[in-house]
Each structure stands twice: as C-alpha cells, then as structure tokens.
Design a protein around this motif. Sequence first.
Motif, short mmCIF file in Angstrom:
data_model
loop_
_atom_site.label_atom_id
_atom_site.label_comp_id
_atom_site.label_asym_id
_atom_site.label_seq_id
_atom_site.Cartn_x
_atom_site.Cartn_y
_atom_site.Cartn_z
N LYS A 221 26.52 15.69 6.02
CA LYS A 221 27.18 14.99 4.93
C LYS A 221 26.67 13.55 4.90
N ARG B 38 33.71 17.94 1.10
CA ARG B 38 34.02 18.66 2.35
C ARG B 38 32.91 19.62 2.75
N CYS B 39 32.18 20.13 1.74
CA CYS B 39 31.08 21.06 1.99
C CYS B 39 30.03 20.86 0.90
N GLN C 149 29.92 29.65 -1.43
CA GLN C 149 31.11 29.84 -0.60
C GLN C 149 30.77 29.84 0.89
N ASP C 150 29.51 30.11 1.24
CA ASP C 150 29.11 30.17 2.65
C ASP C 150 28.43 28.90 3.14
N GLN D 259 27.68 25.32 4.48
CA GLN D 259 28.40 24.32 5.26
C GLN D 259 27.41 23.25 5.71
N TYR D 260 27.93 22.05 5.92
CA TYR D 260 27.11 20.99 6.49
C TYR D 260 26.74 21.36 7.92
#
Length: 104
Positions: free
Chosen positions: A18, A25-26, A54-55, A57-58
């Motif tokens: 991030k 948040r993602c 949806q999958d 992520q940082y």
Amino acid sequence: MISENLLFHCVGELNISKAKNINARCPKDDIVNWLSLKIGNHRYSFVYKIMFPQDAQYNFPFEVRMSFLMPEKIVELAKNNEKYVVYRGEEIIGYAKILSRIQS
C-alpha cells in the motif's frame, strides 16, 4: 480507475504494498491504477486491471492485465517472468512480472 475500453498488451502479476498516501484497504479499493515499471534506467507507464479483485491483497502476488503507454518498447525490452520494480509516483511499491503477451 482508468481501465475501461483499453487495449491490454500483457498478462502480468503485481506484488505491491500500500502506498503511503492512500487509504485503500486492498488493491481493488485503490482508485489509482496508473503505475510505472522500471526496465533498465527508464520507467514505462501502464494501467492495470485486476483479474480477480476479490482475491487481490497487498504484499501478495495477484494477476492483472496491463496496458502500456509505449507497448512497442515493452515488447522489445521486457522479458517474461522477470521481476521489474513498480513505482507509484516516486515511491517504490513493489514489483511486477510480465507472464505473457496478449496478441492483438
């Protein structure tokens, strides 16, 4: 997000953290999807579209489609499966790999 009606040149993988100045948040919540990739001594701008939002992520790899501002240079210089540093402005936020080219 800039990703509508674009010609995507590559399938890639991003592994980014991030950025300091965002509240997302993602990755799917980040409204900016314009980054740059460093190849050699130059940076090449690209827009990405997350394939499975949806999958994503940082700090974990996720699959993207990439549209480059100078696609002919990327085809000439970038090698598949090699890691390249990714910038958001002047901040290094991770790396990208080009997995394959998309035939137009």
